[in-house]
Design an enzyme around this catalytic site. Structure first.
Site, PDB file in Angstrom:
ATOM      1  N   ASN A   1      30.846  47.562  34.628  1.00  0.00           N
ATOM      2  CA  ASN A   1      30.616  46.332  33.872  1.00  0.00           C
ATOM      3  C   ASN A   1      29.213  46.288  33.268  1.00  0.00           C
ATOM      4  OD1 ASN A   1      32.884  44.680  33.754  1.00  0.00           O
ATOM      5  ND2 ASN A   1      32.623  44.008  35.885  1.00  0.00           N
TER       6      ASN A   1
ATOM      7  N   CYS B   1      39.492  46.578  32.503  1.00  0.00           N
ATOM      8  CA  CYS B   1      39.206  45.455  33.397  1.00  0.00           C
ATOM      9  C   CYS B   1      40.526  45.148  34.083  1.00  0.00           C
ATOM     10  CB  CYS B   1      38.758  44.245  32.575  1.00  0.00           C
ATOM     11  SG  CYS B   1      38.679  42.699  33.509  1.00  0.00           S
TER      12      CYS B   1
ATOM     13  N   ARG C   1      22.128  42.535  40.864  1.00  0.00           N
ATOM     14  CA  ARG C   1      23.159  41.548  40.516  1.00  0.00           C
ATOM     15  C   ARG C   1      22.710  40.142  40.925  1.00  0.00           C
ATOM     16  NH1 ARG C   1      29.488  41.489  42.638  1.00  0.00           N
ATOM     17  NH2 ARG C   1      30.016  39.471  41.749  1.00  0.00           N
TER      18      ARG C   1
ATOM     19  N   HIS D   1      36.492  39.705  29.384  1.00  0.00           N
ATOM     20  CA  HIS D   1      36.069  38.431  29.980  1.00  0.00           C
ATOM     21  C   HIS D   1      35.919  37.311  28.938  1.00  0.00           C
ATOM     22  CE1 HIS D   1      34.376  40.648  33.811  1.00  0.00           C
ATOM     23  NE2 HIS D   1      35.652  40.900  33.582  1.00  0.00           N
TER      24      HIS D   1
ATOM     25  N   TYR E   1      37.324  33.911  33.173  1.00  0.00           N
ATOM     26  CA  TYR E   1      35.901  33.833  32.802  1.00  0.00           C
ATOM     27  C   TYR E   1      35.615  32.731  31.792  1.00  0.00           C
ATOM     28  CZ  TYR E   1      34.632  37.875  35.534  1.00  0.00           C
ATOM     29  OH  TYR E   1      34.390  38.720  36.587  1.00  0.00           O
TER      30      TYR E   1
END
Ligand code: G6P
Ligand code: MN
Length: 417
Positions: free
Chosen positions: A145, A166, A91, A196, A240
């Site tokens: 995700n 989500c 990540r 998002h 987002y």
């Protein structure tokens, strides 16, 4: 009784699912919780904690742990997936590499999000294919995700039953509760777009449209997007959208930050797992509240209740479009309001598309479909096309440089390339 399997059960979010089962124990006869993870250490810690926590919650349930995916999936009624392929270590790379080019570096958005999809989709397809054999009537509840791309890959390439979620689907309810003290049941809204990348409109309380003052108070809870901008839009964008509407500002801010979000989460996790490992402790660690995924267990168990007990429930789900969003292809997975019950979920028709957002939604869907194909086929050309289609990347000078660098940084996790 119901068998509920958690894939990626070593995740710090697992106890939140048990907590929600505790609150719903009258309606949901969960008899077996099967914890699965590839990380034996985290799995062991979580198994121990879940045993203690379940006792405290008064859950009459058998909790088991396994590192065998087949055992985990066999006969499961629900399989909740919450995996992170490559962990937070990868990540951090998703966050840092694009930032070096002054591009958005984020785990689900932009080039970083695409790499997360590339690492994740092959593993999720394996799980879904095994479910076709081992739990053909079971439901895959996906929180892995990027959930929109994962759900699109699984629906396009397998026959598993999947619902992609989500926590953002209930954000407007959370905001209304926080801002105005109104319980969830009284708040309704239209929800249109992708994971998002979505917009909330027509908010009502007890069936009447919110006043301007109420709208502002609810909108002000979304502190990632400027309130004046939200008022101008007249609809509330997903948090987002900060990456699209405040791109330069956010990139500058995150470049200047001492740590990326992933690095912060890695540090937070040290405390969180130490608390879980403490054999005298049967409380959820306080630091857990600092994670972004709070609320997800509520949505997951709401879905289980709707399906298992056949209770018509309106929920936001990632589902194949089938005409719900008029300007997107039928095959596109969209994140929209759905009616959920035993038969699965049906997207509700989006009556009014907020102006000026459909181009952005369509562009991101264009990127997503190419990224899913690139992820499945291991196709570098499609990877480049996906990035060219992405509004946050788009320029060839970036694509040319990013592609080899991203592939190199992820090579251990990309068997398909
Ligand atoms: C939100 C998003 C999730 C994401 C999470 C990140 O809840 O909807 O998709 O996983 O934030 O939280 P984190 O604590 O990992 O930054
Ligand atoms: Mn999310």
């Amino acid at each position: 009784g119901m068998k509920f399997t958690i894939v990626g059960a070593g995740s710090s979010y697992t106890p939140e699912l048990l907590d929600e089962m505790g609150m719903r124990k009258e309606q949901l006869p969960v008899k077996e919780i099967m914890l699965y993870d590839i990380d034996e250490k985290r799995l062991g810690i979580m198994e121990g904690f879940c045993q203690r926590f379940a006792k405290k919650l008064g859950l009459d349930v058998e909790i088991r742990a396994t590192t065998s995916l087949d055992k985990a999936l066999y006969g499961a009624d629900f399989v909740d997936t919450q995996i992170r392929v490559g962990g937070n270590k990868q990540r951090v790379k998703d966050e840092k590499i694009p930032l070096r080019y002054n591009l958005v570096g984020q785990e689900t958005t932009g080039a970083g999000g695409m790499m997360k999809a590339f690492r994740t989709i092959p593993v999720m397809l394996e799980i879904a294919e095994k479910m076709e054999e081992l739990s053909p009537n079971g439901w895959l509840i996906n929180y892995t995700n990027p959930t929109g791309l994962v759900t699109e890959a699984v629906t396009r390439y397998t026959n598993a039953n999947i619902a992609g979620f989500c926590s953002g689907g209930i954000f407007p309810k959370m905001w209304a509760k926080r801002a105005l003290g109104i319980p969830y049941e009284q708040v309704q809204y239209d929800y249109m777009g992708l994971n998002h990348m979505n917009f909330i409109s027509n908010i009502t309380i007890d069936g009447r449209p919110v006043t301007e003052a109420e709208f502002e108070k609810i909108a002000a809870q979304n502190d990632d997007v400027d309130l004046e901008l939200i008022k101008l839009l007249g609809v509330i964008p997903s948090p987002y959208l900060q990456w699209y509407y405040h791109t330069n500002e956010k990139v500058a801010m995150f470049k200047a930050a001492p740590k990326t979000r992933g690095e912060y989460v890695q540090e937070l996790e040290k405390d969180v797992y130490a608390a879980y490992a403490d054999e005298t402790n049967c409380e959820k660690p306080k630091a857990l509240a600092k994670r972004g995924g709070g609320g997800y267990s509520e949505v997951a168990m709401g879905f289980v209740n709707a399906v298992y007990n056949n209770v018509d429930t309106k929920m936001v789900v990632n589902v194949p479009n089938k005409g719900a969003v008029s300007f997107l292809p039928d095959s596109a997975v969209v994140e929209v309001g759905c009616l959920v019950n035993k038969t699965g979920m049906q997207p509700l028709h989006v009556t009014e598309v907020p102006s000026m957002c459909w181009g952005l939604v369509a562009a991101v869907k264009n990127y997503e479909q190419l990224a899913v194909e690139a992820a499945v086929e291991g196709d570098v050309r499609k990877m480049k096309l996906a990035l060219l289609a992405h509004p946050l990347v788009r320029q060839w000078e970036y694509v040319e440089k990013l592609v080899p660098e991203l592939l190199e940084a992820n090579k251990e996790y990309l068997p398909q390339f």
